[in-house]
Design a protein around this motif. Sequence first.
Motif, short mmCIF file in Angstrom:
data_model
loop_
_atom_site.label_atom_id
_atom_site.label_comp_id
_atom_site.label_asym_id
_atom_site.label_seq_id
_atom_site.Cartn_x
_atom_site.Cartn_y
_atom_site.Cartn_z
N CYS A 38 7.77 58.33 26.38
CA CYS A 38 8.70 58.62 27.64
C CYS A 38 8.12 58.72 28.74
O CYS A 38 8.64 58.46 29.76
CB CYS A 38 9.22 60.03 27.06
SG CYS A 38 10.13 60.76 28.54
N ILE A 39 6.74 59.42 28.79
CA ILE A 39 5.95 59.54 29.77
C ILE A 39 5.51 58.24 30.43
O ILE A 39 5.51 57.84 31.69
CB ILE A 39 4.72 60.31 29.57
CG1 ILE A 39 5.04 61.81 29.08
CG2 ILE A 39 3.60 60.41 30.58
CD1 ILE A 39 3.93 62.56 28.88
N VAL A 40 4.92 57.40 29.58
CA VAL A 40 4.74 55.93 29.95
C VAL A 40 5.79 55.16 30.64
O VAL A 40 5.73 54.54 31.71
CB VAL A 40 3.67 55.21 29.05
CG1 VAL A 40 3.80 53.88 29.53
CG2 VAL A 40 2.49 55.63 28.79
N SER A 41 6.87 55.14 29.81
CA SER A 41 8.15 54.23 30.49
C SER A 41 8.66 54.71 31.61
O SER A 41 9.00 54.02 32.41
CB SER A 41 9.01 54.22 29.33
OG SER A 41 8.66 53.62 28.14
N THR A 42 8.94 55.92 31.87
CA THR A 42 9.51 56.58 32.87
C THR A 42 8.59 56.45 34.23
O THR A 42 8.92 56.17 35.31
CB THR A 42 9.91 58.16 32.77
OG1 THR A 42 8.86 58.69 32.25
CG2 THR A 42 11.05 58.24 31.76
N THR A 43 7.38 56.56 33.94
CA THR A 43 6.31 56.37 34.86
C THR A 43 6.22 54.95 35.37
O THR A 43 6.36 54.66 36.82
CB THR A 43 4.95 56.88 34.46
OG1 THR A 43 4.81 58.06 34.27
CG2 THR A 43 3.68 56.50 35.75
N PHE A 44 6.48 54.07 34.42
CA PHE A 44 6.34 52.73 34.85
C PHE A 44 7.81 52.27 35.54
O PHE A 44 7.57 51.54 36.81
CB PHE A 44 6.29 51.90 33.37
CG PHE A 44 6.63 50.47 33.76
CD1 PHE A 44 5.75 49.41 34.15
CD2 PHE A 44 7.76 49.89 33.41
CE1 PHE A 44 5.84 48.23 34.34
CE2 PHE A 44 7.99 48.46 33.50
CZ PHE A 44 7.12 47.62 33.94
N MET A 45 8.88 52.92 35.19
CA MET A 45 10.04 52.34 35.90
C MET A 45 10.07 53.22 37.24
O MET A 45 10.63 52.62 38.20
CB MET A 45 11.25 52.93 35.01
CG MET A 45 11.51 52.22 33.71
SD MET A 45 11.87 50.46 33.81
CE MET A 45 13.42 50.67 34.86
N LEU A 46 9.51 54.40 37.43
CA LEU A 46 9.55 55.28 38.71
C LEU A 46 8.66 54.31 39.59
O LEU A 46 9.20 54.37 40.83
CB LEU A 46 9.18 56.45 38.57
CG LEU A 46 10.37 57.53 37.73
CD1 LEU A 46 9.70 58.92 37.62
CD2 LEU A 46 11.47 57.77 38.61
N ILE A 47 7.41 54.10 39.31
CA ILE A 47 6.53 53.29 40.11
C ILE A 47 7.26 51.81 40.69
O ILE A 47 7.12 51.58 41.77
CB ILE A 47 5.34 53.11 39.65
CG1 ILE A 47 4.65 54.49 39.54
CG2 ILE A 47 4.47 51.92 40.31
CD1 ILE A 47 3.07 54.15 38.67
N THR A 48 7.85 51.18 39.64
CA THR A 48 8.37 50.09 39.97
C THR A 48 9.69 50.06 40.93
O THR A 48 9.91 49.30 41.61
CB THR A 48 8.81 49.28 38.72
OG1 THR A 48 8.10 49.12 37.64
CG2 THR A 48 9.56 48.16 38.88
N ASN A 49 10.48 51.17 40.58
CA ASN A 49 11.54 51.42 41.59
C ASN A 49 11.14 51.96 42.97
O ASN A 49 12.03 51.42 43.68
CB ASN A 49 12.63 52.48 40.86
CG ASN A 49 13.16 52.50 39.64
OD1 ASN A 49 13.39 51.03 39.28
ND2 ASN A 49 14.07 53.14 39.12
N ASN A 50 10.19 52.72 43.09
CA ASN A 50 9.96 53.04 44.33
C ASN A 50 8.97 52.28 45.19
O ASN A 50 8.91 52.65 46.48
CB ASN A 50 9.33 54.72 44.26
CG ASN A 50 10.46 55.62 43.66
OD1 ASN A 50 11.17 56.09 44.60
ND2 ASN A 50 10.47 56.10 42.60
#
Length: 324
Positions: A69-81
């Motif tokens: 959860c931590i890794v995947s959401t971090t990955f998605m949030l960095i990619t999105n922003n």
Amino acid sequence: MKNGTFDLVTWNNDYARRYIASTVLHSLYLVLGVCGNLTAIIIYTTKMNSKHDDRYFIPFLASVDLAGCIVSTTFMLITNNLPYSYPNTAICKLLHFSASGLIIESIFLLFVISVQRYQKICRPFGFQMNLRCKRVVTLLVSLLAVALAFPSIFLYERIEVVHLSTNVTGHGCGPVPNTDTFAAIHRIVFMVFEFISIICMSIFYGCVGYTLMTKLNPARKEPRVNQKSWREKGITNGKKYSLMFMFISLASTLCFFPPWIFILLETNDKTFWIHLSYEETQFFVILRGVFVLNFVINPFIYCFFDSKFRQYAFKYCPWKIKES
């Protein structure tokens, strides 16, 4: 649009706005996933006997879910922003490797659990995993996941991206140039392992479900009171955990189907995301990130099926919710 009024910040922010719905959802996933999985880990390891045959794998699965959860959401949030202002290559490689490894480790753990449920329900007098066997299998699952995810370190990096109209240059996290064949082979191997695991889980749980149904059928001929007593006793003896893990495996499979479809679309069309409208981008990015739910929903399933876990979770909940 003139180059003087369109710079990297404008380009990055324009695409970040396209991903705003996904950003909000993944922020929610992060909060729910961290709180839920931490609660599961703490309760199952300190308040309940995690070495109990039915609950042994739950702390390990919750730990993988927490990290995932931590890794995947971090990955998605960095990619999105930061779609065109990606920080550096190290973060890109680390997040791809970690996300890939945790996804496949989660599936492998669910496969091992399906084998254990099959042994317990369908072959109760045959070979059963003892504590040493469970520890060895858990270690092997982690090592195999690391081995399968390791090639991704060489397949992704911080790459240069140039705007077609203005020649503004940005940087994103993407595939390393001239690695298309290697990347395709890696994706195929990865998906084959995932599909085989899911097919085997389906077979094992099909046998488990059939056995549970056939064991319940004779009770229908008994008086109503005896039937209720027999079923309650059966559930207490561990059958509810088989149902719980069946639901977890089904939910996990459903969470991975949309990303698999998008992987195939992206493989066939490298410009798939470029030509989408604002609304299409919002919708497809949300679907693309549905896999993160695999790391978020399990604590809620534990809470639904495991009354003892639910009791402790509500007892130590900061809002002091009372179980009905």
